[in-house]
Scaffold this motif. Sequence first.
Motif, short mmCIF file in Angstrom:
data_model
loop_
_atom_site.label_atom_id
_atom_site.label_comp_id
_atom_site.label_asym_id
_atom_site.label_seq_id
_atom_site.Cartn_x
_atom_site.Cartn_y
_atom_site.Cartn_z
N PRO A 1 0.96 -1.05 -0.74
CA PRO A 1 -0.14 -0.46 0.05
C PRO A 1 0.86 1.49 -0.16
O PRO A 1 0.49 1.73 -0.56
N VAL A 2 1.59 1.35 0.45
CA VAL A 2 3.21 2.68 0.64
C VAL A 2 3.43 2.71 -0.52
O VAL A 2 3.39 3.78 -1.26
N LEU B 1 10.89 7.58 2.43
CA LEU B 1 11.17 7.03 1.08
C LEU B 1 12.06 7.74 0.06
O LEU B 1 13.00 7.25 -0.43
N ASN B 2 12.01 9.21 0.32
CA ASN B 2 12.99 9.81 -0.03
C ASN B 2 14.12 9.96 0.75
O ASN B 2 15.22 10.54 -0.28
N GLU B 3 14.21 9.50 1.09
CA GLU B 3 15.76 9.40 2.08
C GLU B 3 15.86 8.06 1.46
O GLU B 3 17.23 7.59 1.94
N CYS B 4 15.43 7.37 0.84
CA CYS B 4 16.21 5.63 1.00
C CYS B 4 16.58 5.42 -0.15
O CYS B 4 16.43 5.86 -1.57
N ILE C 1 21.16 -6.81 3.37
CA ILE C 1 20.16 -6.10 3.50
C ILE C 1 19.44 -6.86 5.50
O ILE C 1 19.45 -6.46 6.51
N ALA C 2 19.63 -8.21 5.74
CA ALA C 2 19.07 -9.04 7.02
C ALA C 2 20.07 -8.54 7.41
O ALA C 2 19.36 -8.40 9.18
N THR C 3 20.74 -8.39 7.66
CA THR C 3 22.42 -8.61 8.73
C THR C 3 21.65 -7.14 9.31
O THR C 3 22.10 -7.62 10.97
N MET D 1 14.81 -0.15 3.62
CA MET D 1 14.04 0.74 4.68
C MET D 1 13.06 -0.45 5.00
O MET D 1 13.01 -1.70 4.81
N SER D 2 13.12 -0.33 6.44
CA SER D 2 12.16 -0.80 7.51
C SER D 2 10.86 -0.15 7.19
O SER D 2 10.39 0.71 7.56
#
Length: 246
Positions: free
Chosen positions: A23-24, A141-144, A184-186, A129-130
């Motif tokens: 949705p985001v 999102l603008n910093e992602c 990413i997972a780490t 990102m989380s």
Amino acid sequence: MNPPHDRDGRLGVGIIGAGHVGPVLGAALAGAGHALVGIAAISEASRERAHTMLPGVPIMEVPRLIELSELVLIAIPDAELPNLIEGLARAGAWQPGQIVAHTSAKYGTGVLAPAVAAGVIPVALHPAMSFTGTSIDLARLNECYIAVTAPTPVLPIAQALAVEMGGEPVVIAESKRSDYAEAIATASQFSAAVVEQSTAILAGIGIDRPGRILAPLIRSAVDNALTARGDISGLPFRELDGDLSS
């Protein structure tokens, strides 16, 4: 279905998955001018999230959603992705010329092979990102950075979609996708573990809302660590070929 070069840039977008991510990203694409034709949501919580984040967007069954969409955005758990792609291919749901993008960190475009055999345009987009599943994520999102994997002729489309979502595209080679997912997972698991342990210690000594004390410290410590590794901001469309810090 018209080929990408015949489109005016405004796509009819269908979203499969109404967890924290779908949705985001749908709201971000709508904000960039794309038309949301529908979203597939199963649980009551996901339906409520879809209605909150995407008011007025109809909830549809997956086959109908695909039929109406020029861009299908799949935001579901990694474990469910291969079976979904293959099952829809067996059902003849995929349409030649439509863009199919998934948001998994683990997979590149190889997982979309059954859909590619039906003539779709494959894209992998993972925002690093989380997500909370709320409007807060739109600002984040603008910093992602968004990891982009796609066949070379399709990369401009994939990069454009990442920009329209609000992020900075970073090209990850198909062969390096598993390395990217591991990084990413780490980072995610380590961050969660550190926060949980630290807040528990502070709560144990009677500190109310320990997160408010730790938040500035954790942010500054992470910023300092990343700066020491080398700042990669301001370098758009970088291709990472192994070392994610290079």
